[in-house]
Design an enzyme around this catalytic site. Structure first.
Site, short mmCIF file in Angstrom:
data_model
loop_
_atom_site.label_atom_id
_atom_site.label_comp_id
_atom_site.label_asym_id
_atom_site.label_seq_id
_atom_site.Cartn_x
_atom_site.Cartn_y
_atom_site.Cartn_z
N ARG A 35 0.84 -1.20 0.00
CA ARG A 35 0.00 0.00 0.00
C ARG A 35 0.88 1.25 0.00
NH1 ARG A 35 -3.01 -3.92 2.07
NH2 ARG A 35 -5.30 -3.83 2.00
N SER A 93 -11.86 -8.06 -0.01
CA SER A 93 -11.86 -6.65 0.39
C SER A 93 -10.87 -5.84 -0.43
CB SER A 93 -11.51 -6.53 1.87
OG SER A 93 -10.16 -6.89 2.11
N GLN A 94 -9.94 -6.51 -1.12
CA GLN A 94 -8.97 -5.79 -1.94
C GLN A 94 -9.62 -5.03 -3.08
OE1 GLN A 94 -6.06 -8.75 -3.06
NE2 GLN A 94 -4.99 -8.64 -1.10
N GLU A 121 -6.73 -14.54 6.82
CA GLU A 121 -5.38 -15.00 6.50
C GLU A 121 -4.73 -15.76 7.66
OE1 GLU A 121 -2.66 -11.09 7.27
OE2 GLU A 121 -4.23 -10.94 5.77
N ARG A 167 -7.85 -22.73 0.34
CA ARG A 167 -7.22 -23.04 1.62
C ARG A 167 -8.05 -23.99 2.48
NH1 ARG A 167 -4.52 -17.08 2.97
NH2 ARG A 167 -2.57 -17.49 1.83
N ARG A 219 1.13 -19.67 3.34
CA ARG A 219 0.55 -19.94 4.65
C ARG A 219 0.28 -21.43 4.87
NH1 ARG A 219 0.69 -15.08 6.65
NH2 ARG A 219 -0.07 -13.31 5.41
N LYS A 238 7.14 -15.65 -0.68
CA LYS A 238 6.10 -14.72 -1.15
C LYS A 238 5.95 -13.55 -0.19
CE LYS A 238 1.07 -14.69 -1.91
NZ LYS A 238 1.00 -13.90 -3.15
#
EC number: 2.5.1.19
Length: 449
Positions: free
Chosen positions: A35, A190-191, A337, A368, A409, A434
């Site tokens: 950001r 939400s991105q 996440e 996931r 993750r 990553k």
């Protein structure tokens, strides 16, 4: 779920022989770094990012902005012999805005922030900007950004491979974008909202983003975007500030260049805090902020409920395990996440767990929920997918291969299980680069290996 045959190298996950006792310097936040890069690139004056994260996702973001004409100079202070050191200290990136232009090609890898935050920036460029990435990136939702930009006046070609609403695509930038009001369904990410807000101050009319759809996931990330915009001088109206529900407005205007020090990535601190919890040990994460919009801050509450305790001081956060790990019933919709790491801990608990509110994880770096179910069960676990999460009943686990599906993750979740279960081998642990470079070295250092 399919395993990527090109990433079959196995990493023996270290098994803890006793309680861990360590201080771990976690590198900077990916979410803040990316950001910060976008806002600095759109500012009216140069700015600095200090202690940025250097990982695949952030280097892809920097490379993409450079391809569009932004100057990004990397410096290392004379007091740091290694670029950034283990915690990123000593490193800074100077971002020099310039006229955005093409033609250019952007490699998004499999980074959601790059594939979603940069098409609005490209709409402000003068010339065509092509976006492409890893095969998995073609499957990740992007329609919210594409449809919104078209409604705001952008010209986008997403028909190259007969997969509209997704990558690959080309944004034909016209040097400016009219902006204004737009409705989107951001329930899958939400991105989509953050992407439009980050560039909105540069649109001629600013932007008003109205979410229409089911509940928004990962709200802390939208709050992070708003806080960072305001710190750059933008006027942002939000639902939390008395505005309409699910409506965000950014007023047009110049963004200020900032001198921003990036916080440690609190979500990437998760495996190390989990190590303290499941071994009954103690781990300190220096520089844990007293106030933050990072979703990872929720770990203090969640892992305390699962059997640990924590103390936050000016030096950072110290988390201590009690020697017992308890199951949990928790809504993770705002902090999705964190689900893989929490699922790994829950698989080692003394009572069942239910993780709710994370149906959107099926659209992340991999599915996931399916991946966690398959991999934990193949180690002897008892995990069931629900409509919006997982139900986990503890079982005695055994060693075996833990596949990662190119998902960082998943790799750290497998490493958590490996601390308590001998013989766990992580496929493609390198995928942690990553967002968490040098994870195997940090993990071994925590264990004193």
């Amino acid at each position: 779920m399919t395993v990527n045959p090109t990433h079959t190298a196995l990493w023996p996950a270290p098994h803890a022989s006793g309680a861990v006792a360590a201080t771990v310097h976690v590198p900077g936040s990916k979410s803040v770094t990316n950001r910060g890069l976008v806002l600095a690139a759109l500012a009216a004056e140069p700015g600095w990012l200090r202690r940025p994260l250097r990982s695949r996702d952030t280097l892809l973001m920097a490379a993409a902005l450079r391809a569009m004409g932004v100057g990004i100079e990397e410096t290392v202070s004379s007091s740091s012999s290694v670029a950034g050191g283990p915690d990123g200290s000593g490193e800074a990136w100077r971002v020099i805005p310039s006229g955005l232009g093409g033609p250019a090609t952007v490699d998004v890898g499999n980074a959601g922030t790059v594939m979603r935050f940069l098409p609005p920036v490209a709409a402000l460029a003068d010339g065509p900007i092509r976006f492409d990435g890893d095969p998995r990136s073609y499957e990740r939702p992007l329609h919210g950004v594409i449809d919104a930009l078209r409604a705001l006046g952008a010209r986008i070609d997403d028909s190259a491979v007969g997969n509209p609403g997704a990558l690959p695509l080309t944004v034909h930038g016209g040097g400016a974008l009219e902006g204004g009001q737009v409705e989107i369904d951001a329930s899958s990410s939400s991105q989509f909202v953050s992407a439009l807000l980050l560039s909105g101050a540069r649109f001629n009319q600013g932007v008003e983003v109205r979410h229409v759809g089911s509940a928004l996931p990962s709200m802390p990330h939208i709050r992070m975007t708003v806080d960072m915009l305001r710190a750059c001088g933008a006027q942002v109206d939000t639902p939390e500030a008395g505005g309409e529900p699910n409506v965000w407005r950014v007023t047009p205007g110049a963004l200020l260049g900032r001198d921003l020090t990036v916080e440690p990535d609190l979500s990437n601190a998760q495996p190390f805090l989990a190590a303290a919890l499941i071994t009954g040990g103690r781990v300190t994460i220096p520089d844990w902020p007293a106030r933050t919009t990072q979703p990872g801050d929720a770990l203090r509450r969640i892992f305390t409920e699962m059997g640990g305790s924590c103390e936050l001081t000016e030096q950072g956060l110290t988390f201590t395990g009690s020697g017992s790990v308890h199951g949990i019933d928790v809504d993770l919709s705002e902090v999705g996440e964190l689900t893989p790491g929490i699922a790994a801990v829950a698989a080692l608990a003394d009572s069942p767990s239910t993780l709710r509110g994370v149906a959107h994880l099926r659209l992340h770096e991999t599915d996931r929920l399916a991946a966690l179910t398959k991999e934990i069960n193949e180690l002897g676990g008892d995990v069931t997918e629900t409509a919006d999460g997982l139900h986990i009943r503890p079982r005695t686990l055994h060693g075996g291969v833990f596949h990662t599906y190119d998902d960082h993750r998943m790799a750290t979740a497998g490493a958590i299980i490996g601390l308590a279960v001998p013989g766990v081998q992580i496929e493609n642990v390198a995928t942690t680069a990553k967002t968490l470079p040098d994870f195997p070295e940090l993990w071994a250092g925590m264990l004193g290996n």
